[in-house]
Design an enzyme around this catalytic site. Structure first.
Site, PDB file in Angstrom:
ATOM      1  N   LYS A  29       0.837  -1.211   0.000  1.00 39.07           N
ATOM      2  CA  LYS A  29       0.000   0.000   0.000  1.00 39.07           C
ATOM      3  C   LYS A  29       0.864   1.250   0.000  1.00 39.07           C
ATOM      4  O   LYS A  29       0.592   2.205  -0.743  1.00 39.07           O
ATOM      5  CB  LYS A  29      -0.921   0.004   1.223  1.00 39.07           C
ATOM      6  CG  LYS A  29      -1.812   1.249   1.300  1.00 39.07           C
ATOM      7  CD  LYS A  29      -2.385   1.473   2.680  1.00 39.07           C
ATOM      8  CE  LYS A  29      -1.338   2.008   3.636  1.00 39.07           C
ATOM      9  NZ  LYS A  29      -1.915   2.450   4.925  1.00 39.07           N
ATOM     10  N   SER A  30       1.890   1.274   0.827  1.00 40.87           N
ATOM     11  CA  SER A  30       2.723   2.470   0.943  1.00 40.87           C
ATOM     12  C   SER A  30       3.398   2.794  -0.381  1.00 40.87           C
ATOM     13  O   SER A  30       3.444   3.958  -0.811  1.00 40.87           O
ATOM     14  CB  SER A  30       3.776   2.276   2.038  1.00 40.87           C
ATOM     15  OG  SER A  30       3.163   2.104   3.299  1.00 40.87           O
ATOM     16  N   GLY A 103      -4.812   7.423   5.891  1.00 46.00           N
ATOM     17  CA  GLY A 103      -3.897   8.501   6.237  1.00 46.00           C
ATOM     18  C   GLY A 103      -3.138   9.025   5.031  1.00 46.00           C
ATOM     19  O   GLY A 103      -2.874  10.224   4.928  1.00 46.00           O
ATOM     20  N   ARG A 131      -8.262  12.100  13.380  1.00 48.85           N
ATOM     21  CA  ARG A 131      -6.850  11.809  13.138  1.00 48.85           C
ATOM     22  C   ARG A 131      -6.075  13.115  12.938  1.00 48.85           C
ATOM     23  O   ARG A 131      -6.589  14.078  12.368  1.00 48.85           O
ATOM     24  CB  ARG A 131      -6.680  10.907  11.908  1.00 48.85           C
ATOM     25  CG  ARG A 131      -7.278   9.534  12.079  1.00 48.85           C
ATOM     26  CD  ARG A 131      -6.839   8.592  10.967  1.00 48.85           C
ATOM     27  NE  ARG A 131      -5.419   8.274  11.072  1.00 48.85           N
ATOM     28  CZ  ARG A 131      -4.769   7.457  10.236  1.00 48.85           C
ATOM     29  NH1 ARG A 131      -5.427   6.908   9.222  1.00 48.85           N
ATOM     30  NH2 ARG A 131      -3.486   7.209  10.391  1.00 48.85           N
ATOM     31  N   SER A 175       5.076  10.365  10.161  1.00 52.45           N
ATOM     32  CA  SER A 175       5.992  10.606   9.046  1.00 52.45           C
ATOM     33  C   SER A 175       5.243  10.994   7.783  1.00 52.45           C
ATOM     34  O   SER A 175       5.839  11.570   6.857  1.00 52.45           O
ATOM     35  CB  SER A 175       6.823   9.351   8.774  1.00 52.45           C
ATOM     36  OG  SER A 175       5.997   8.292   8.302  1.00 52.45           O
ATOM     37  N   SER A 204       8.568   6.317  12.266  1.00 59.46           N
ATOM     38  CA  SER A 204       8.475   5.568  11.007  1.00 59.46           C
ATOM     39  C   SER A 204       9.426   6.116   9.959  1.00 59.46           C
ATOM     40  O   SER A 204       9.059   6.333   8.803  1.00 59.46           O
ATOM     41  CB  SER A 204       7.031   5.576  10.482  1.00 59.46           C
ATOM     42  OG  SER A 204       6.141   5.054  11.437  1.00 59.46           O
ATOM     43  N   GLU A 347       3.942   0.434  12.683  1.00 57.01           N
ATOM     44  CA  GLU A 347       2.832  -0.281  12.080  1.00 57.01           C
ATOM     45  C   GLU A 347       2.878  -1.783  12.371  1.00 57.01           C
ATOM     46  O   GLU A 347       1.885  -2.484  12.220  1.00 57.01           O
ATOM     47  CB  GLU A 347       2.822  -0.053  10.576  1.00 57.01           C
ATOM     48  CG  GLU A 347       3.999  -0.654   9.839  1.00 57.01           C
ATOM     49  CD  GLU A 347       4.048  -0.195   8.386  1.00 57.01           C
ATOM     50  OE1 GLU A 347       4.115  -1.065   7.516  1.00 57.01           O
ATOM     51  OE2 GLU A 347       4.030   1.025   8.141  1.00 57.01           O
ATOM     52  N   HIS A 374      -3.320   6.831  15.091  1.00 54.31           N
ATOM     53  CA  HIS A 374      -3.532   6.024  13.891  1.00 54.31           C
ATOM     54  C   HIS A 374      -5.029   5.790  13.691  1.00 54.31           C
ATOM     55  O   HIS A 374      -5.863   6.551  14.189  1.00 54.31           O
ATOM     56  CB  HIS A 374      -2.734   4.722  13.987  1.00 54.31           C
ATOM     57  CG  HIS A 374      -1.302   4.874  13.583  1.00 54.31           C
ATOM     58  ND1 HIS A 374      -0.613   3.942  12.845  1.00 54.31           N
ATOM     59  CD2 HIS A 374      -0.422   5.882  13.818  1.00 54.31           C
ATOM     60  CE1 HIS A 374       0.614   4.360  12.633  1.00 54.31           C
ATOM     61  NE2 HIS A 374       0.767   5.528  13.231  1.00 54.31           N
ATOM     62  N   LYS A 444      -9.150  -2.545   3.946  1.00 55.08           N
ATOM     63  CA  LYS A 444      -8.427  -1.270   3.833  1.00 55.08           C
ATOM     64  C   LYS A 444      -7.106  -1.461   3.100  1.00 55.08           C
ATOM     65  O   LYS A 444      -6.709  -0.623   2.287  1.00 55.08           O
ATOM     66  CB  LYS A 444      -8.190  -0.715   5.234  1.00 55.08           C
ATOM     67  CG  LYS A 444      -7.528   0.643   5.296  1.00 55.08           C
ATOM     68  CD  LYS A 444      -7.419   1.089   6.738  1.00 55.08           C
ATOM     69  CE  LYS A 444      -7.017   2.556   6.843  1.00 55.08           C
ATOM     70  NZ  LYS A 444      -5.647   2.806   6.384  1.00 55.08           N
TER      71      LYS A 444
END
Length: 461
Positions: A29-30, A103, A131, A175, A204, A347, A374, A444
């Site tokens: 995902k990142s 996020g 958040r 981050s 992170s 995470e 988070h 998600k």
């Protein structure tokens, strides 16, 4: 939510025997969401292969499409199953952006909207409205953006360009505040010089390294003069075709399954070098007594012996599939307790906490105060749910002390948080009667999680 709109309850299955399975994990995902933003701002079309298709990434795709980028599948119009995407940048215009609970959408897309012409409105799930968000919005204001609001919902009034320049921010909470500004900064008139002013380091850190590496791959001039400052020169963002690595953080519950059942799990296509924080699970599992080996493609297995707690730096790891193998984890007879500073790899905390609850002594996890901001307050959530199944847990200002005890079945609340749901699945492998109240929250980042989990238990790859 299930197909009928109701929260999906799931009886976490118990492993009847040590697990023996190969699990293929979808893309990161990142990496996917960073690659999508860079492609939407690039100087030509880009092709992404192996992208994750999940709620978070589909929200990012929808946001960038609404802003003006064209996103297609390999054969034309995008379908829900396409993991090969062709992104063609377009003229950026104001729109409405649904952030869901992502996020990366909340923090990465506002700078893109500031470069658009017109007003963009941002909102998301009710839980997303609490958040932390003001840090990136205040930074954009200092760089010349016109923004109303400090949290969801908010509006960005774009004028087609952004001045940029020097900006200070306290990114102690995430981050993503740093990455969100850096990803678009080359398109700012003056680029950006960003300085973190918080007394604590940005959490992170590997995620920022990931951002920097991907910017360099896109021919963006970026440097880090100090551990808490970054410079991005103005200029074009080159179109890059990328192969997205498997999501190593999403792999961790499956590797934990091997550890807690004394079984064996194999994850193919594991990169030998990467900026993904999930890679640090190798050292953690080894510290807890598991055997961890990386079998190179066509090579001989090698034991991972460094116990590193942070992701290894990669050379082009996000742009190609070279230098990967199969990660093999074999669980021990008993899990050893650990004391870990997880500040760079927060995470992984839900997975590591579940492992610690099944160890043969007390563990201490620290450096993770930022997890309170988070998807949910993950420290409070883990303390509550591990306590509900009988584990001793003390919540610290920046972490958790976990004292194992005989566990019992109980409802496990996911708090609409994908990593809380998978932590419940790990506990359920060795504890009958664990019922996860919203397992579909895993969509998600990992659609089809329950099928993958069942296939693992059945030994199907």
């Amino acid at each position: 939510m299930g197909d009928n709109g109701q929260v999906s309850h799931w009886n976490a299955p118990v492993a009847a025997a040590p697990i023996d399975a190969e699990v293929t994990v979808p893309g990161s995902k990142s990496l996917t969401n960073r690659a999508l933003v860079l492609a939407a701002l690039a100087d030509g079309p880009s092709r992404l292969t192996g992208t994750l298709r999940s709620r978070d990434t589909d929200l990012m795709i929808a946001a960038l499409q609404a802003l003006g980028a064209q996103v297609e599948g390999p054969d034309g119009p995008l379908t829900a199953d396409d993991t090969e995407l062709v992104i063609t940048p377009g003229t950026l215009q104001g729109t409405h952006v649904d952030c869901g609970l992502a996020g990366t959408v909340m923090r990465f897309v506002p700078p893109v909207a500031a470069l658009a012409t017109g007003t963009s409105t941002f909102d998301g799930d009710p839980a997303a409205r609490v958040r932390p968000q003001a840090t990136v919005l205040d930074a954009l204001r200092a760089l010349g953006a016109q923004i109303e609001g400090g949290s969801l919902p908010f509006t960005v009034d774009g004028t087609g360009s952004l001045r940029g320049g020097r900006v200070e921010m306290d990114a102690s909470a995430s981050s993503q505040f740093v990455s969100g500004v850096l990803l678009s900064a080359a398109r700012f008139d003056e680029g950006v010089e960003l300085v973190h002013t918080g007394s604590a380091p940005v959490p992170s850190g590997p995620h920022i390294e990931m951002t920097l590496e991907m910017l360099r791959e896109s021919s963006v001039a970026v440097e880090q003069p100090t551990p808490s400052s970054w410079r991005v020169a103005p200029g074009p963002i080159a179109a890059v075709d990328r192969v997205v690595e498997p999501d190593l953080s999403n792999a961790t519950p499956f590797l934990a399954a091997a550890a807690v059942t004394g079984g064996t799990v194999r994850i193919p296509h594991w990169p030998a070098s990467t900026t993904q924080p999930g890679d640090a699970i190798r050292g953690i599992l080894q510290a807890m007594g598991a055997s961890v080996t990386l079998e190179p493609a066509g090579g001989t297995a090698g034991t991972i012996a460094d116990g590193s707690e942070s992701a290894r730096d990669g050379d082009g790891a996000t742009a190609g599939a070279a230098g990967h193998g199969t990660l093999v984890v074999v669980g021990p007879e008993r899990l050893s307790p650990v004391e870990k500073d997880l500040s760079a790899i927060g995470e992984l905390t839900p997975t590591v906490a579940a492992l610690c609850a099944l160890a043969d002594g007390p563990s201490r996890l620290t450096g993770i105060a930022h997890l309170r901001g988070h998807e949910t307050d993950r420290l409070a959530a883990l303390a509550a749910e591990l306590g509900a199944v009988g584990c001793g847990v003390t919540e610290l200002p920046d972490g958790l002390e976990i004292t194992p005890a005989p566990l019992r079945g109980a409802p496990w609340r996911a708090y609409a948080d994908h990593r809380m749901a998978t932590a419940g699945a790990i506990i359920g492998l060795v504890t009958a009667g664990v019922e996860v109240d919203d397992v579909d929250s895993t969509s998600k980042t990992m659609p089809g999680f329950t099928r993958m989990w069942s296939d693992m238990l059945a030994g199907r790859g």
